[in-house]
Scaffold this motif. Structure first.
Motif, mmCIF file in Angstrom:
data_model
loop_
_atom_site.group_PDB
_atom_site.id
_atom_site.type_symbol
_atom_site.label_atom_id
_atom_site.label_comp_id
_atom_site.label_asym_id
_atom_site.label_seq_id
_atom_site.Cartn_x
_atom_site.Cartn_y
_atom_site.Cartn_z
ATOM 1 N N GLU A 1 -12.255 -3.295 8.355
ATOM 2 C CA GLU A 1 -11.996 -1.888 8.647
ATOM 3 C C GLU A 1 -10.655 -1.505 8.034
ATOM 4 O O GLU A 1 -9.682 -2.256 8.159
ATOM 5 C CB GLU A 1 -11.945 -1.664 10.162
ATOM 6 N N GLN A 2 -10.589 -0.330 7.396
ATOM 7 C CA GLN A 2 -9.369 0.106 6.717
ATOM 8 C C GLN A 2 -8.991 1.504 7.171
ATOM 9 O O GLN A 2 -9.838 2.386 7.273
ATOM 10 C CB GLN A 2 -9.602 0.090 5.194
ATOM 11 N N PRO B 1 -6.826 -9.987 -0.494
ATOM 12 C CA PRO B 1 -6.244 -9.271 -1.631
ATOM 13 C C PRO B 1 -6.221 -7.759 -1.401
ATOM 14 O O PRO B 1 -6.963 -7.223 -0.579
ATOM 15 C CB PRO B 1 -7.218 -9.614 -2.764
ATOM 16 N N TRP B 2 -5.380 -7.098 -2.158
ATOM 17 C CA TRP B 2 -5.329 -5.642 -2.191
ATOM 18 C C TRP B 2 -5.552 -5.199 -3.635
ATOM 19 O O TRP B 2 -4.983 -5.763 -4.568
ATOM 20 C CB TRP B 2 -3.981 -5.125 -1.706
ATOM 21 N N PHE C 1 -7.828 -0.519 -1.900
ATOM 22 C CA PHE C 1 -8.811 -1.258 -1.119
ATOM 23 C C PHE C 1 -8.216 -2.566 -0.631
ATOM 24 O O PHE C 1 -7.575 -3.295 -1.401
ATOM 25 C CB PHE C 1 -10.046 -1.600 -1.975
ATOM 26 N N CYS C 2 -8.465 -2.869 0.630
ATOM 27 C CA CYS C 2 -8.174 -4.205 1.123
ATOM 28 C C CYS C 2 -9.476 -5.000 1.093
ATOM 29 O O CYS C 2 -10.567 -4.423 1.044
ATOM 30 C CB CYS C 2 -7.604 -4.165 2.534
ATOM 31 N N ALA C 3 -9.359 -6.298 1.128
ATOM 32 C CA ALA C 3 -10.548 -7.156 1.117
ATOM 33 C C ALA C 3 -10.225 -8.459 1.821
ATOM 34 O O ALA C 3 -9.063 -8.831 1.992
ATOM 35 C CB ALA C 3 -11.025 -7.422 -0.311
ATOM 36 N N PHE D 1 -14.954 -5.798 1.294
ATOM 37 C CA PHE D 1 -13.956 -4.754 1.082
ATOM 38 C C PHE D 1 -13.920 -3.750 2.223
ATOM 39 O O PHE D 1 -14.941 -3.484 2.879
ATOM 40 C CB PHE D 1 -14.265 -3.990 -0.206
ATOM 41 N N GLY D 2 -12.731 -3.182 2.447
ATOM 42 C CA GLY D 2 -12.616 -2.009 3.290
ATOM 43 C C GLY D 2 -13.117 -0.798 2.530
ATOM 44 O O GLY D 2 -13.416 -0.882 1.333
#
Lengths: 114, 112
Positions: free
Chosen positions: B5-6, B34-35, B89-91, B102-103
């Protein structure tokens, strides 16, 4: 060092047709992963190939398939295209090494299904 | 499987201010976070990453923090500049054999 390249960059197909997308990883990278990106679902993992073998697979129907060649280049195929397959298809390659997780993405192939 | 969740989905900050984007994950076995930064018409670009054995990592104006107990991680951008405007995106890479999860992304807008 050149980045990940994907061809073609844009593609328009009709429902029911099939399509093949190509990916060339960064030189020296042997792992290639494919992702689908849509506004509604975001980025979703399709599959990963390493040394010509599918190592992981995401939750997509069997219409989506891929393969990897001895030079690490990869292709993905989508058969019997549906309107919902319209998306940006991204390829990512990973450097060699135990426990290496970094993924470097290409620019993607924009597929439009009409 | 893993779920990321992002928040927020959109973030507008004044140029020069800091921006913080937060993500939570569900799989306690996830070990890599990662971002990515994605600009219009381009693929995601890896900007920073962190592994589960590290609590914080910094690279110039960008930093990432990880709280394994709470299962959340954050991206911090200081001294924001117009070129920081993009979707971030965060992951997370779960403990199983899946790829990155991914978020949904954060659209960062830098106001001049």
């Amino acid at each position: 060092k050149a980045g990940v390249t994907q061809t073609p960059r844009y593609l328009i197909k009709t429902r029911g047709q099939q399509v093949t997308l190509s990916c060339s990883p960064i030189s020296g990278h042997r792992s290639v992963s494919w992702y689908q990106q849509t506004p509604g679902q975001g980025l979703q993992f399709l599959f990963e190939y390493f040394s010509e073998t599918q190592r992981n697979k995401g939750n997509f129907p069997g219409r989506f398939s891929g393969r990897q060649f001895s030079n690490s280049r990869s292709e993905m195929n989508v058969s019997t295209l549906e309107l919902g397959d319209s998306a940006l298809y991204l390829c990512a390659s990973s450097p060699p090494g135990q426990g290496t997780h970094e993924q470097y993405f290409g620019p993607g192939t924009r597929l439009t299904v009409t | 499987g893993e779920n990321v969740e992002q928040h927020p989905s959109t973030l507008s900050v004044q140029e020069g201010d800091s921006a913080v984007i937060k993500c939570t994950y569900s799989d306690s076995a996830s070990n890599y976070f990662p971002w990515y930064k994605q600009e219009l018409g381009k693929g995601p670009q890896l900007i920073i990453d962190i592994r589960s054995n590290v609590g914080e990592k910094k690279d110039q104006r960008i930093a990432v923090t990880l709280n394994k107990t709470a299962k959340h991680f954050s991206l911090h951008i200081t001294e924001t500049q117009p070129e920081d405007s993009a979707v971030y995106f965060c992951a997370a890479k779960g403990g199983g054999a899946d790829g990155l999860t991914f978020g949904k992304g954060t659209h960062l807008i830098i106001q001049p």
